[in-house]
Enzyme design. Sequence first.
Site: not given
Length: 478
Positions: A69, A74, A110, A198, A237, A369
């Site tokens: 869409h 990503k 993904k 994150t 991380n 990102s």
Amino acid sequence: MIDLEPKSQTSFYQSVQNYFEKAAQHTGLHRGLLDQIRECNAVYQIRFPVKVGNEYKVIEAYRVQHSHHRTPTKGGIRYSNHVNQEEVMALATLMTYKCAIVDVPFGGAKGGVKINPWEFTPSQLEKITRRYTTELIRRNMIGPSVDVPAPDYGTGSREMAWIYDTYRTFKGDDIDAAGCVTGKPVNQSGIRGRTEATGRGVFYGIREACDQVEDMKKLGLEPGIAGKKIVLQGLGNVGSYTATISQDEGDAIIVGVGEVEGAIYNEKGIDIHELLKFRKETGSILGFPGAQNLDKKDRTRVLEFECDILIPAALENQITTENAHRIKAKIIAEAANGPITSMAEEVLLKNGKLIIPDVYLNAGGVTVSYFEWLKNLSHMRFGRMEKRFNQQINQNLVDLIERTTGKSVTDRERMMVARGAEEIDLVRSGLEETMITAYQQIREIMMRKRKVEDLRTASFVSAINKISSDYLSLGIFP
């Protein structure tokens, strides 16, 4: 991160679909549009040979593009023995909703490579990464306007640099080639603040939730993150940055930590910097001075420790119907993807827990990102044009105040007030604004729709409504 086997018969993918269906009934959209939003658009399964030592191994890998869409799509690339098609589909699906929630204009995707990265040498991992990238290029499933990968479990900036270099080899005439992947090293067209993104986003999300006076009152907690006791599962991380930032900038108290080798607990608090240093030196969190130890077989009991906030930052399906009723934390902040099964969530909600869902909370990575992708397309670092100008304006303002008042400031005070914003400052500011705004939008849905009683359902409603608007504007659906 903790690499544990799933503990529930409800699959990760099915849990995501259950969450979608629960939210869909609150949107008023017709079934055809809902089905288009829900289903994965493209699933690519790859098997390729790589020479490892004196033998060849056939590597299983995937790339899933959930929704077009918005383009590009990503999503990160995961290296793990547990990778399978259904898991990658679930992660790609979450990425679509995640991007919509934080208003990042990507469709979800993904990737996954079914290997244990710690069993391979760097040169072998490079071979695997470059071959995987080559397969994606051949199928037109990577590119700055097509599909943009990023790091995930088992990968990092090194692997992203290999992907970037491989893409440039094939697409040397693409002026925007750097935008084919994010999470790159800063000196390879990356962006400052991506590595912590994150974890920092998780902190901003938890802090915003804790600042809601009415919500904290219902939980019997004081507003604010300061002084809250936190238990963390997973010291990779995301977990390590979440913990250090919560401790340093939020004045929270880390009382428990779980990892693959076991778990530790100290009700008086654990200095996370000292713990990270200790683990680096010894290879384990066990034996950390002043803390109680639980060995490997009892490591999942970290989820059941006494605390105000529990942060699962490992893998999916860690809280199931088997242990949900033993969770003592009042707030569960999903730093990992899918750590709570849909059935376990029902138990937790009935017990009055506040769940800050993964689909919102760990969106900091894709947000930064997005900033990196924008930087690559503009071919200029953030702050380059305005930093000195703003610094001079602020300097003039300080000088004016000194002359007007007859008082002077110290050099340190002058530097704090007059300095122009560096790239890292702008990235953190943009991330903070994104996480705060998204949380307020989600909470507003809860306040407006009486039957939407939890943050996850509200998050999915927010995502579905935004995605449906894109489809409707295209004229595909009446």
